[in-house]
Write a protein that holds these residues in place. Structure first.
Motif, PDB file in Angstrom:
ATOM      1  N   LEU A 136      12.869 -12.070 -26.528  1.00 23.61           N
ATOM      2  CA  LEU A 136      11.453 -11.748 -26.339  1.00 23.61           C
ATOM      3  C   LEU A 136      10.742 -12.805 -25.504  1.00 23.61           C
ATOM      4  CD1 LEU A 136      10.537 -10.388 -29.870  1.00 23.61           C
ATOM      5  CD2 LEU A 136      10.792  -9.090 -27.753  1.00 23.61           C
ATOM      6  N   ARG A 169       6.712 -11.999 -22.162  1.00 21.27           N
ATOM      7  CA  ARG A 169       5.609 -11.339 -22.864  1.00 21.27           C
ATOM      8  C   ARG A 169       4.595 -12.406 -23.254  1.00 21.27           C
ATOM      9  NH1 ARG A 169       7.052  -6.314 -25.485  1.00 21.27           N
ATOM     10  NH2 ARG A 169       9.236  -5.868 -25.131  1.00 21.27           N
ATOM     11  N   SER A 170       3.402 -11.976 -23.549  1.00 24.09           N
ATOM     12  CA  SER A 170       2.424 -12.947 -24.036  1.00 24.09           C
ATOM     13  C   SER A 170       2.848 -13.400 -25.429  1.00 24.09           C
ATOM     14  CB  SER A 170       1.028 -12.322 -24.091  1.00 24.09           C
ATOM     15  OG  SER A 170       0.930 -11.422 -25.173  1.00 24.09           O
ATOM     16  N   ALA A 175       0.987 -13.672 -27.999  1.00 18.00           N
ATOM     17  CA  ALA A 175       0.370 -12.781 -28.999  1.00 18.00           C
ATOM     18  C   ALA A 175       1.203 -11.514 -29.173  1.00 18.00           C
ATOM     19  CB  ALA A 175      -1.052 -12.436 -28.588  1.00 18.00           C
ATOM     20  N   ASP A 176       1.681 -10.921 -28.067  1.00 17.14           N
ATOM     21  CA  ASP A 176       2.518  -9.720 -28.168  1.00 17.14           C
ATOM     22  C   ASP A 176       3.835 -10.023 -28.876  1.00 17.14           C
ATOM     23  OD1 ASP A 176       0.667  -8.124 -26.901  1.00 17.14           O
ATOM     24  OD2 ASP A 176       1.664  -8.188 -24.940  1.00 17.14           O
ATOM     25  N   THR A 177       4.426 -11.164 -28.554  1.00 14.63           N
ATOM     26  CA  THR A 177       5.681 -11.558 -29.191  1.00 14.63           C
ATOM     27  C   THR A 177       5.483 -11.756 -30.686  1.00 14.63           C
ATOM     28  OG1 THR A 177       6.453 -12.607 -27.150  1.00 14.63           O
ATOM     29  CG2 THR A 177       7.541 -13.263 -29.181  1.00 14.63           C
ATOM     30  N   LYS A 178       4.397 -12.395 -31.083  1.00 14.13           N
ATOM     31  CA  LYS A 178       4.132 -12.611 -32.509  1.00 14.13           C
ATOM     32  C   LYS A 178       3.948 -11.285 -33.236  1.00 14.13           C
ATOM     33  CE  LYS A 178       0.704 -15.575 -32.178  1.00 14.13           C
ATOM     34  NZ  LYS A 178      -0.325 -16.579 -32.510  1.00 14.13           N
ATOM     35  N   ARG A 179       3.222 -10.368 -32.635  1.00 12.38           N
ATOM     36  CA  ARG A 179       3.005  -9.061 -33.279  1.00 12.38           C
ATOM     37  C   ARG A 179       4.320  -8.284 -33.401  1.00 12.38           C
ATOM     38  NH1 ARG A 179      -1.713 -10.024 -30.336  1.00 12.38           N
ATOM     39  NH2 ARG A 179      -3.536 -10.073 -31.685  1.00 12.38           N
ATOM     40  N   LEU A 180       5.137  -8.335 -32.361  1.00 13.39           N
ATOM     41  CA  LEU A 180       6.427  -7.658 -32.414  1.00 13.39           C
ATOM     42  C   LEU A 180       7.329  -8.276 -33.470  1.00 13.39           C
ATOM     43  CD1 LEU A 180       8.186  -5.446 -31.284  1.00 13.39           C
ATOM     44  CD2 LEU A 180       8.912  -7.018 -29.488  1.00 13.39           C
ATOM     45  N   ALA A 212       0.777 -13.802 -36.852  1.00 17.67           N
ATOM     46  CA  ALA A 212       0.735 -12.720 -35.870  1.00 17.67           C
ATOM     47  C   ALA A 212      -0.673 -12.208 -35.597  1.00 17.67           C
ATOM     48  CB  ALA A 212       1.627 -11.567 -36.333  1.00 17.67           C
TER      49      ALA A 212
END
Length: 103
Positions: free
Chosen positions: A29, A34-35, A37-42, A100
């Motif tokens: 990831l 990816r940003s 924030a996007d990586t944390k959410r994923l 996240a």
């Protein structure tokens, strides 16, 4: 190997496998640029998926163990392990949610 050490060995084996897979997913990831924030959410979604998979496979394992004559000591160790892991999974999932979505 005596039974308590065998149970601990099996647990550490499974834990190391999960850590390896999680680290590999994280590296992938992060390499996709990816940003954060996007990586944390994923990764939080991976946490939820993993908990569901742990619950399903744990139920299947319990059904398998019920068919066997199990040692009382093994049963006590497994209860203790699962109580500890329930706390760790709950606390870790809450921490993952804060990481996240908390910013």
């Amino acid at each position: 190997m005596n039974r308590p050490l065998q149970i601990i060995n099996n647990f550490l084996h499974d834990l190391a496998t999960g850590l390896w897979a999680g680290a590999l997913i994280n590296l992938f990831l992060l390499s996709t640029k990816r940003s954060i924030a996007d990586t944390k959410r994923l990764m939080f979604l991976v946490i939820i998926f993993s908990l569901v998979l742990v619950a399903i496979t744990g139920i299947l394992r319990l059904r398998d163990y019920r068919g066997q004559k199990s040692l009382a000591f093994k049963t006590k160790l497994l209860w203790l392990k699962h109580l500890l892991l329930a706390f760790v999974f709950l606390a870790g999932s809450l921490w993952g949610y804060v990481i996240a979505f908390g910013e």
